[in-house]
Design a protein around this motif. Structure first.
Motif, PDB file in Angstrom:
ATOM      1  N   ASP A 151      55.158  60.161  65.924  1.00  0.00           N
ATOM      2  CA  ASP A 151      55.382  58.718  66.061  1.00  0.00           C
ATOM      3  C   ASP A 151      55.915  58.332  67.441  1.00  0.00           C
ATOM      4  OD1 ASP A 151      57.986  59.687  65.902  1.00  0.00           O
ATOM      5  OD2 ASP A 151      58.370  58.831  63.919  1.00  0.00           O
ATOM      6  N   GLY A 152      55.420  59.003  68.460  1.00  0.00           N
ATOM      7  CA  GLY A 152      55.799  58.642  69.825  1.00  0.00           C
ATOM      8  C   GLY A 152      57.217  58.994  70.208  1.00  0.00           C
ATOM      9  N   GLY A 153      57.830  59.937  69.495  1.00  0.00           N
ATOM     10  CA  GLY A 153      59.174  60.386  69.840  1.00  0.00           C
ATOM     11  C   GLY A 153      60.286  59.721  69.058  1.00  0.00           C
ATOM     12  N   LYS A 154      59.945  58.864  68.114  1.00  0.00           N
ATOM     13  CA  LYS A 154      61.003  58.249  67.289  1.00  0.00           C
ATOM     14  C   LYS A 154      61.683  59.305  66.425  1.00  0.00           C
ATOM     15  CE  LYS A 154      58.779  53.733  67.053  1.00  0.00           C
ATOM     16  NZ  LYS A 154      57.350  53.884  67.232  1.00  0.00           N
ATOM     17  N   THR A 155      60.885  60.228  65.881  1.00  0.00           N
ATOM     18  CA  THR A 155      61.414  61.319  65.074  1.00  0.00           C
ATOM     19  C   THR A 155      60.756  62.628  65.508  1.00  0.00           C
ATOM     20  OG1 THR A 155      59.740  61.031  63.343  1.00  0.00           O
ATOM     21  CG2 THR A 155      61.830  59.833  63.077  1.00  0.00           C
TER      22      THR A 155
END
Length: 189
Positions: A121-125
């Motif tokens: 998720d693009g670095g969110k998690t």
């Protein structure tokens, strides 16, 4: 450039401008300085070339606008923070992998347990991927060009001469080789 930052040219290299907005260099007197950043590697998503991922001395960064702005996506209290290598899925700019180390001063696997961290998720998690990787007394770290991706397969080589491979985006890792010299670069064809 290590110890300078990301630079970009629009005239075939005649002139260059810095592209470090949003990065932090906690080792500098002014951590927000435009010059003096320390990227270890920058990779672009092949299908979305304006999405760039960076494994930096001070964290993991992503840019969705061709390096005009960077956003830190590190896990400050988790393992996906310091390292050298990063890989991004060829057709999904939000999916990326890093192989974390403790720090620049302590260049070994986090907790002496080898893992790969993946974001979808693009670095969110970030998710820790450990299946098939050594979980005790592991001193491995992966250098800048020591992680590669092609399709559903990833491979990485370590400073202690180990090579690991997966064909399911990191869910299950297999050791291909051991006791090689220090591995600086890998590639999948």
């Amino acid at each position: 450039m290590s110890c300078a930052g990301v630079f970009e040219s629009f005239d075939a290299g005649a002139t260059w401008q810095s592209a470090n907005q949003g990065m932090t260099a906690d080792f500098l007197p002014d951590p927000n300085s435009e010059i003096g950043q320390d990227p270890h590697i920058v990779v672009a998503c092949p299908s979305h070339p304006d999405v760039l991922w960076q494994q930096n001395h001070c964290g993991i960064y992503v840019s969705t606008d061709g390096a005009k702005n960077w956003k830190e996506v590190s896990q400050k209290d988790g393992p996906a923070n310091f390292g050298f290598a990063v890989a991004v899925k060829h057709d999904n700019p939000d999916q990326a992998w890093v192989v974390p180390g403790i720090s620049d001063e302590i260049r070994v696997a986090v907790g002496l347990s080898l893992m790969v961290c993946r974001t979808d998720d693009g670095g969110k998690t970030w998710v820790e991927q450990r299946n098939g990787l050594p979980q005790e007394n592991c001193f491995d770290i992966v250098y800048r060009h020591g992680l590669a991706i092609a399709g559903e397969s990833l491979v990485f080589g370590t400073t202690t001469g180990n090579v690991f491979y997966t064909n399911d985006l990191g869910e299950h890792w297999h050791q291909l080789s051991t006791y090689l010299p220090m591995i600086y670069s890998v590639e999948l064809a």
